[in-house]
Design a protein around this motif. Structure first.
Motif, mmCIF file in Angstrom:
data_model
loop_
_atom_site.group_PDB
_atom_site.id
_atom_site.type_symbol
_atom_site.label_atom_id
_atom_site.label_comp_id
_atom_site.label_asym_id
_atom_site.label_seq_id
_atom_site.Cartn_x
_atom_site.Cartn_y
_atom_site.Cartn_z
ATOM 1 N N UNK A 264 0.831 -1.197 0.000
ATOM 2 C CA UNK A 264 0.000 0.000 0.000
ATOM 3 C C UNK A 264 0.867 1.248 0.000
ATOM 4 N N UNK A 265 0.320 2.315 -0.517
ATOM 5 C CA UNK A 265 1.028 3.583 -0.456
ATOM 6 C C UNK A 265 1.109 4.032 1.000
ATOM 7 N N UNK A 266 2.219 4.676 1.339
ATOM 8 C CA UNK A 266 2.441 5.113 2.701
ATOM 9 C C UNK A 266 2.832 6.584 2.714
ATOM 10 N N UNK A 267 2.468 7.251 3.797
ATOM 11 C CA UNK A 267 2.843 8.658 3.972
ATOM 12 C C UNK A 267 3.193 8.892 5.433
ATOM 13 N N UNK A 268 4.256 9.649 5.647
ATOM 14 C CA UNK A 268 4.570 10.098 6.997
ATOM 15 C C UNK A 268 4.985 11.563 6.927
ATOM 16 N N UNK A 269 5.535 12.063 8.014
ATOM 17 C CA UNK A 269 5.867 13.486 8.068
ATOM 18 C C UNK A 269 7.022 13.849 7.141
ATOM 19 N N UNK A 270 7.769 12.869 6.691
ATOM 20 C CA UNK A 270 8.917 13.154 5.833
ATOM 21 C C UNK A 270 8.606 13.013 4.351
ATOM 22 N N UNK A 271 7.830 11.977 4.016
ATOM 23 C CA UNK A 271 7.695 11.655 2.602
ATOM 24 C C UNK A 271 6.481 10.771 2.351
ATOM 25 N N UNK A 272 6.256 10.513 1.068
ATOM 26 C CA UNK A 272 5.244 9.543 0.642
ATOM 27 C C UNK A 272 5.926 8.473 -0.189
ATOM 28 N N UNK B 262 3.901 0.455 -7.018
ATOM 29 C CA UNK B 262 3.031 0.024 -8.109
ATOM 30 C C UNK B 262 2.285 -1.245 -7.729
ATOM 31 N N UNK B 263 1.190 -1.490 -8.429
ATOM 32 C CA UNK B 263 0.340 -2.628 -8.077
ATOM 33 C C UNK B 263 1.088 -3.957 -8.201
ATOM 34 N N UNK C 288 4.193 -4.259 -7.683
ATOM 35 C CA UNK C 288 5.275 -4.124 -6.705
ATOM 36 C C UNK C 288 6.668 -4.179 -7.332
ATOM 37 N N UNK C 289 6.766 -4.006 -8.623
ATOM 38 C CA UNK C 289 8.078 -4.068 -9.256
ATOM 39 C C UNK C 289 8.797 -2.736 -9.246
ATOM 40 N N UNK C 290 8.119 -1.693 -8.842
ATOM 41 C CA UNK C 290 8.793 -0.401 -8.736
ATOM 42 C C UNK C 290 8.084 0.458 -7.700
ATOM 43 N N UNK C 291 8.780 1.500 -7.279
ATOM 44 C CA UNK C 291 8.197 2.424 -6.316
ATOM 45 C C UNK C 291 8.784 3.814 -6.536
ATOM 46 N N UNK C 292 8.137 4.798 -5.946
ATOM 47 C CA UNK C 292 8.602 6.180 -6.033
ATOM 48 C C UNK C 292 8.533 6.822 -4.655
ATOM 49 N N UNK C 293 9.621 7.416 -4.263
ATOM 50 C CA UNK C 293 9.648 8.207 -3.032
ATOM 51 C C UNK C 293 9.373 9.649 -3.404
ATOM 52 N N UNK C 294 8.443 10.264 -2.707
ATOM 53 C CA UNK C 294 8.097 11.650 -2.995
ATOM 54 C C UNK C 294 8.386 12.522 -1.775
ATOM 55 N N UNK C 295 9.235 13.524 -1.990
ATOM 56 C CA UNK C 295 9.445 14.576 -0.989
ATOM 57 C C UNK C 295 8.611 15.752 -1.457
ATOM 58 N N UNK C 296 7.524 16.073 -0.793
ATOM 59 C CA UNK C 296 6.539 16.986 -1.375
ATOM 60 C C UNK C 296 7.022 18.423 -1.576
#
Lengths: 113, 112
Positions: free
Chosen positions: B53-61, B65-66, B68-76
Motif C-alpha cells: 500500500x502507499x504510505x505517507x509520513x511526516x517526511x515523505x510519501x 506500483x500494483x 510491486x516491481x517499482x516504487x517512487x519516493x516523494x518529498x513533497x
C-alpha cells in the motif's frame, strides 16, 4: 532521546595495530547492528546482535574482526591486526524491535596507513 | 548485491516535489521496500517503508506500483537540507531482521 553514539569519530592507525570501535545504542534497543563502507563500495552489513547474542554475523569479513556486546548494552568492534583494506566508515545502528527501522550513528572513520 | 536499481543522480528545485524512482522487479511477496537517506558525513537516516500500500509520513510519501516491481519516493516540498544520497532497499533479513543491502543510491541535489 539520545541517538546512537559512536566513538571515536575518527581513528588513524598503522597497519598491524589494533583498534576498538565503540557503539552505544539508543537505550532500550535490544537490536544492534554493525555496517561498514569501505572506499568506493556500498554500505555493507557486518553483524546483528539481539541483546548480547550474535544473531547473524554472516557479513564479518574475516577473523581479524571481533564484535562483542557484553551485558546487552554497548558494543565494541575490534580489528586486530588492522590491514589497509579495513579503511572506511563503520556504522552502528539499533532498533527497538527486530523488524523496526534502524537508527544509525554517524559512524567511525577508520584510516589504516 | 542490491536488489534495486536507481538513477545515479537527480536534481530538483527548492520548494518543488522531488520524485525518486526505484525498480525492484525481483521483489518477493513478503519483502518490504525501505527508503533511507544519507546526508554528508552523517549515518543513514530512515525515511519510510511499505509492503504494497502507499504510505505517507511526516517526511515523505511512498508510492508502490500494483505489481510491486517499482516504487517512487516523494518529498513533497524539497528543501536544501534534503540534499543527500537516497537508498531504496528491499529488506532481505530473515524473521524481520534489518539486514539491509545498500546499493549506490540516488544522489539528490536540491537547487535554490
Amino acid at each position: 532521546e539520545a541517538g546512537v553514539t559512536q566513538f571515536p569519530s575518527h581513528s588513524v592507525i598503522e597497519k598491524g595495530q589494533t583498534v576498538t570501535l565503540r557503539c552505544d545504542p539508543i537505550s532500550g534497543h535490544d537490536n544492534l547492528y554493525w555496517y561498514r563502507r569501505v572506499m568506493g563500495k556500498e554500505i555493507k552489513f557486518l553483524l546483528h546482535f539481539v541483546k548480547e547474542s550474535k544473531q547473524d554475523e554472516s557479513g564479518m569479513p574475516n577473523n581479524r574482526f571481533l564484535a562483542e556486546r557484553t551485558g546487552g548494552t554497548y558494543s565494541t568492534l575490534k580489528v586486530q591486526p588492522a590491514e589497509l583494506e579495513d579503511s572506511g566508515v563503520y556504522f552502528c545502528a539499533s532498533s527497538i524491535r527486530i523488524n523496526s527501522p534502524l537508527h544509525f550513528g554517524n559512524g567511525t572513520r577508520l584510516t589504516v596507513t | 548485491d542490491a536488489k534495486t536499481t536507481q538513477p545515479t543522480s537527480m536534481d530538483c528545485a527548492e520548494g518543488r516535489a522531488a520524485n525518486l524512482p526505484c525498480n525492484h522487479s525481483t521483489i518477493s511477496g513478503n519483502e518490504y521496500v525501505y527508503w533511507y537517506r544519507q546526508i554528508h558525513s552523517q549515518g543513514p537516516q530512515y525515511i519510510i517503508h511499505g509492503l504494497k500500500n502507499n504510505e505517507t509520513n511526516e517526511m515523505a510519501s511512498l508510492i508502490i506500483t500494483e505489481d510491486r516491481k517499482s516504487s517512487t519516493l516523494i518529498l513533497p516540498h524539497a528543501t536544501l537540507r534534503d540534499t543527500a544520497v537516497y537508498y531504496c532497499i528491499v529488506r532481505v533479513g530473515i524473521q524481520g531482521a534489518q539486514k539491509l543491502v545498500f546499493g549506490q543510491g540516488t544522489r539528490l541535489t536540491i537547487n535554490p
